[in-house]
Design an enzyme around this catalytic site. Structure first.
Site, PDB file in Angstrom:
ATOM      1  N   PHE A 100       0.816  -1.226   0.000  1.00 25.51           N
ATOM      2  CA  PHE A 100       0.000   0.000   0.000  1.00 25.51           C
ATOM      3  C   PHE A 100       0.842   1.265   0.000  1.00 25.51           C
ATOM      4  CE2 PHE A 100      -2.452  -3.400   1.933  1.00 25.51           C
ATOM      5  CZ  PHE A 100      -3.634  -3.340   1.222  1.00 25.51           C
TER       6      PHE A 100
ATOM      7  N   GLY B  92      -3.593  10.001 -11.564  1.00 25.73           N
ATOM      8  CA  GLY B  92      -2.710   9.328 -12.516  1.00 25.73           C
ATOM      9  C   GLY B  92      -1.851   8.329 -11.779  1.00 25.73           C
TER      10      GLY B  92
ATOM     11  N   CYS C 225      -0.774   3.121 -10.518  1.00 26.83           N
ATOM     12  CA  CYS C 225      -1.701   2.216  -9.820  1.00 26.83           C
ATOM     13  C   CYS C 225      -3.177   2.509 -10.060  1.00 26.83           C
ATOM     14  CB  CYS C 225      -1.409   2.234  -8.321  1.00 26.83           C
ATOM     15  SG  CYS C 225       0.187   1.489  -7.963  1.00 26.83           S
TER      16      CYS C 225
HETATM   17  P1  NAD Z   1       7.927  -1.196 -11.777  1.00 26.64           P
HETATM   18  O1  NAD Z   1       7.492  -1.236 -13.184  1.00 26.64           O
HETATM   19  O2  NAD Z   1       8.488   0.062 -11.224  1.00 26.64           O
HETATM   20  O3  NAD Z   1       8.996  -2.345 -11.501  1.00 26.64           O
HETATM   21  C1  NAD Z   1       8.867  -3.669 -11.914  1.00 26.64           C
HETATM   22  C2  NAD Z   1      10.263  -4.254 -12.019  1.00 26.64           C
HETATM   23  O4  NAD Z   1      10.145  -5.663 -12.240  1.00 26.64           O
HETATM   24  C3  NAD Z   1      11.066  -3.696 -13.183  1.00 26.64           C
HETATM   25  O5  NAD Z   1      12.323  -3.244 -12.721  1.00 26.64           O
HETATM   26  C4  NAD Z   1      11.243  -4.901 -14.128  1.00 26.64           C
HETATM   27  O6  NAD Z   1      12.460  -4.892 -14.849  1.00 26.64           O
HETATM   28  C5  NAD Z   1      11.179  -6.048 -13.146  1.00 26.64           C
HETATM   29  N1  NAD Z   1      10.831  -7.359 -13.720  1.00 26.64           N
HETATM   30  C6  NAD Z   1       9.863  -7.660 -14.598  1.00 26.64           C
HETATM   31  N2  NAD Z   1       9.847  -8.980 -14.832  1.00 26.64           N
HETATM   32  C7  NAD Z   1      10.822  -9.535 -14.079  1.00 26.64           C
HETATM   33  C8  NAD Z   1      11.296 -10.862 -13.864  1.00 26.64           C
HETATM   34  N3  NAD Z   1      10.746 -11.909 -14.480  1.00 26.64           N
HETATM   35  N4  NAD Z   1      12.338 -11.055 -13.039  1.00 26.64           N
HETATM   36  C9  NAD Z   1      12.908 -10.007 -12.387  1.00 26.64           C
HETATM   37  N5  NAD Z   1      12.499  -8.740 -12.544  1.00 26.64           N
HETATM   38  C10 NAD Z   1      11.457  -8.501 -13.369  1.00 26.64           C
HETATM   39  O7  NAD Z   1       6.659  -1.644 -10.941  1.00 26.64           O
HETATM   40  P2  NAD Z   1       6.171  -1.106  -9.505  1.00 26.64           P
HETATM   41  O8  NAD Z   1       5.639   0.263  -9.635  1.00 26.64           O
HETATM   42  O9  NAD Z   1       7.222  -1.403  -8.509  1.00 26.64           O
HETATM   43  O10 NAD Z   1       4.924  -2.066  -9.248  1.00 26.64           O
HETATM   44  C11 NAD Z   1       5.086  -3.465  -9.044  1.00 26.64           C
HETATM   45  C12 NAD Z   1       3.745  -4.041  -8.616  1.00 26.64           C
HETATM   46  O11 NAD Z   1       3.360  -3.467  -7.353  1.00 26.64           O
HETATM   47  C13 NAD Z   1       2.587  -3.733  -9.558  1.00 26.64           C
HETATM   48  O12 NAD Z   1       1.691  -4.818  -9.565  1.00 26.64           O
HETATM   49  C14 NAD Z   1       1.932  -2.527  -8.937  1.00 26.64           C
HETATM   50  O13 NAD Z   1       0.571  -2.420  -9.264  1.00 26.64           O
HETATM   51  C15 NAD Z   1       2.093  -2.812  -7.459  1.00 26.64           C
HETATM   52  N6  NAD Z   1       2.123  -1.642  -6.605  1.00 26.64           N
HETATM   53  C16 NAD Z   1       2.778  -0.508  -7.008  1.00 26.64           C
HETATM   54  C17 NAD Z   1       2.809   0.588  -6.172  1.00 26.64           C
HETATM   55  C18 NAD Z   1       3.505   1.842  -6.617  1.00 26.64           C
HETATM   56  O14 NAD Z   1       3.280   2.874  -5.972  1.00 26.64           O
HETATM   57  N7  NAD Z   1       4.320   1.833  -7.642  1.00 26.64           N
HETATM   58  C19 NAD Z   1       2.186   0.557  -4.918  1.00 26.64           C
HETATM   59  C20 NAD Z   1       1.566  -0.611  -4.520  1.00 26.64           C
HETATM   60  C21 NAD Z   1       1.530  -1.708  -5.376  1.00 26.64           C
END
Ligand code: NAD
Length: 445
Positions: A155, A263, A266
Site C-alpha cells: 500500500f 494518474g 496504480c
Molecule cells: P515497476 O514497473 O516500477 O517495476 C517492476 C520491475 O520488475 C522492473 O524493474 C522490471 O524490470 C522487473 N521485472 C519484470 N519482470 C521480471 C522478472 N521476471 N524477473 C525479475 N524482474 C522482473 O513496478 P512497480 O511500480 O514497482 O509495481 C510493481 C507491482 O506493485 C505492480 O503490480 C503494482 O501495481 C504494485 N504496486 C505498485 C505501487 C507503486 O506505488 N508503484 C504501490 C503498490 C503496489
C-alpha cells in the site's frame, strides 16, 4: 531470514531496502541488468526520498545484494516476494505475464521448500492459480519440494514509499497454510511488536482488499473533482466545501483535493482491472466504471480550459510533470497528458520544468519538439510566457514569488490545477486565476 525480491521497481526495491534494514539477508533480482549494475554501486534508479541512504546503508551492511542471476536469487530465499509490474491490457484486465515468468523461474530453480509471496497487485484468485501452476511444473520435473503461495499486497505511496513501508497503516497477509502464516508473522514481527494492525486472511481477501482500497481512493478523488467542476459553474467555493466536508469524521479530509484527475502507475490500471474482474464474475462495478470515465474527462478538461482561454495558441510554462510531487514517476501523469494535448494543437510553445521528472518526461512528451523548451528552474520556465500552468503541486511551487514572476510574463494568467494558491491573493496581484473549481472573477456568476 533469507529473503528474495523479484523486481526492483518502486515496490520491490523499497521492500528489499526495508527487509534488509530489519536485519534480513536480502537478494533483489531484476531482468534489467543496467538497473542491477547501478544498484550494486549504490545508484538508485528512481527518485524516492530516503531510498539512496537506505540503499547505501544496506550495501554497507552486507545484508543487501542485487543480482540479475535468477538461479542464485531463487535458491537464496526462504521467502520469495514477487514485485513485478502488472500493467493494463487492451481490455483493461491486468497483464500477469511478468508474474507468471517469475513463477516459471521459481519452479525451475527452487531446490528447497519456499514461500512465494505476491506483492504485485493481481486479480482475485491469482495466488491460488499461481500455486497450482507452480505445483504442476514441480510435479512434471519430479521435484519433491513444496512451494506455498501467499498474498501480501503493498500500500506504499510513491514519494513517501520508504516511510510508508517502514510505517504502514496496516499489513495484509493472505495465507493458505499455517506454515506460511507462521513464517510471514516472523518476518513482519517488527509490526506486531509496534501494534500495527496486521490482518491475516485468505489470499482472495488480501487480493480484494488491495483493489477495493485503490478503487475507493480513486472514487474519492473523482467525487471531489466533479463537485469542483460544479462549484466552478455555480460560484461555490470548492476549498470551503472540501474543508467542511472533511471535518465530518465519517468523511475525513484526505483525498478531498480537486485536481486534473488521478494518474500514476496504480489507480488508473487498478480501477480498470477491478472493473474487468467485476465483468468477468457478473458483479458489475458500476461506480468504478463511471469513475474511470469521469477521470478521463477530468484530464482532458484541464487542457480544454487552457485551449479555450488561448484559442490561437500561446507560450506557456508548465510546472510539474510527474504524476504527483516527490516522485520522478510520470506514468499516466495528468501533467504529461495536458502537455501532449496542447502540443497536438501545434500553436502552443511550452516551457517545461519538473524538480525530478525531467528525464522521464523527455521520453513521454510527444509533439513538435521545436515547440518544447526544457527549463532548469520554475522561474526560468515562467519567464516571458502568457500563462503558467501548475498540474503537479511540488513543494517548491507553493511559494513562488508571483509579484516578481508576473513582471516577466507577457500576460498574467495562472492555471493552478491543484488549488495551491488563494484566488483572491493572485487576483490582487493582477492575475487571471483559474483553479480546479475556480474561474476568474469576471467569469463567475
Ligand atoms: P515497476 O514497473 O516500477 O517495476 C517492476 C520491475 O520488475 C522492473 O524493474 C522490471 O524490470 C522487473 N521485472 C519484470 N519482470 C521480471 C522478472 N521476471 N524477473 C525479475 N524482474 C522482473 O513496478 P512497480 O511500480 O514497482 O509495481 C510493481 C507491482 O506493485 C505492480 O503490480 C503494482 O501495481 C504494485 N504496486 C505498485 C505501487 C507503486 O506505488 N508503484 C504501490 C503498490 C503496489
Amino acid at each position: 531470514m533469507k529473503i528474495t525480491v523479484i523486481g526492483t521497481g518502486y515496490v520491490g526495491l523499497v521492500a528489499g531496502l526495508g527487509f534488509s534494514k530489519w536485519g534480513n539477508e536480502v537478494v533483489c533480482l531484476d531482468v534489467d541488468k543496467e538497473k542491477i549494475e547501478n544498484l550494486q554501486q549504490g545508484i538508485c534508479p528512481i527518485y524516492e526520498p530516503g531510498a539512496t541512504t537506505q540503499l547505501k546503508d544496506g550495501l554497507a551492511s552486507g545484508r543487501l545484494r542485487f543480482t540479475a542471476d535468477t538461479e542464485l536469487a531463487v535458491r537464496h530465499g526462504e521467502i520469495i516476494f514477487i514485485a513485478v509490474g502488472t500493467p493494463e491490457q487492451a481490455d483493461g484486465s491486468a497483464d500477469l505475464s511478468f508474474v507468471y515468468t517469475a513463477a516459471d523461474c521459481i519452479a525451475k530453480y527452487a531446490d528447497s521448500d519456499k514461500i512465494v509471496v505476491d506483492k504485485s497487485t493481481v486479480p482475485v484468485g491469482t495466488a491460488r492459480d499461481l500455486s497450482c501452476y507452480i505445483q504442476k511444473i514441480l510435479h512434471s520435473h519430479d521435484k519433491r519440494i513444496h512451494i506455498d503461495v501467499a498474498s501480501n499486497p503493498e500500500f506504499l505511496r510513491e514519494g513517501r514509499a520508504v516511510g510508508d513501508f517502514n510505517n504502514p497503516d496496516r499489513i495484509v497477509l493472505g495465507v493458505s497454510s499455517e506454515y506460511a502464516k507462521e513464517r510471514l508473522t516472523v518476518l513482519y514481527s517488527p509490526f506486531f511488536r509496534s501494534n500495527k494492525p496486521v490482518i491475516i486472511t485468505t489470499p482472495e481477501t488480501a487480493e480484494m482488499i488491495k483493489y477495493a482500497s485503490n478503487a475507493f481512493l480513486a472514487t474519492k478523488i473523482t467525487f471531489i473533482n466533479e463537485i469542483a467542476n460544479l462549484c466552478e459553474q455555480v460560484g461555490a467555493d470548492i476549498g470551503q466545501v472540501a474543508a467542511a466536508m472533511g471535518k465530518d469524521g465519517r468523511i475525513s479530509p484526505k483525498f478531498l483535493h480537486p485536481g486534473p484527475g488521478y494518474g500514476g502507475s496504480c489507480f488508473p490500471k487498478d480501477t480498470k482491472a477491478l472493473a474487468a474482474i467485476g465483468e468477468r464474475f457478473a458483479a458489475p462495478q458500476t461506480i468504478v466504471e463511471s469513475v474511470i470515465q469521469a477521470n478521463e474527462k477530468q484530464k482532458k478538461r484541464a487542457a480544454e480550459r487552457v485551449k479555450r482561454r488561448f484559442p490561437t495558441g500561446a507560450r506557456l510554462a508548465v510546472l510539474g510533470l510527474s504524476f504527483k510531487p516527490e516522485t520522478d514517476d510520470i506514468r499516466e501523469s495528468p501533467a504529461i497528458e495536458i502537455v501532449n494535448s496542447l502540443l497536438e494543437e501545434g500553436s502552443f510553445i511550452l516551457q517545461l520544468y519538473d524538480p525530478k521528472a525531467m528525464e522521464n518526461a523527455r521520453r513521454a512528451v510527444n509533439g513538435p519538439m521545436q515547440n518544447v523548451i526544457w527549463c532548469a528552474s520554475a522561474n526560468a520556465a515562467a519567464s516571458d510566457v502568457d500563462a503558467i500552468l501548475i498540474p503537479t503541486e511540488w513543494g517548491e511551487f507553493t511559494s513562488l514569488d508571483f509579484d516578481k514572476i508576473g513582471k516577466n510574463m507577457r500576460q498574467k494568467v495562472l492555471f493552478d490545477f491543484r488549488n495551491i494558491y488563494r484566488k483572491e491573493r493572485l487576483e490582487k496581484l493582477g492575475f487571471e486565476y483559474y483553479g480546479t473549481g475556480f474561474n476568474p472573477e469576471r467569469e463567475n456568476r
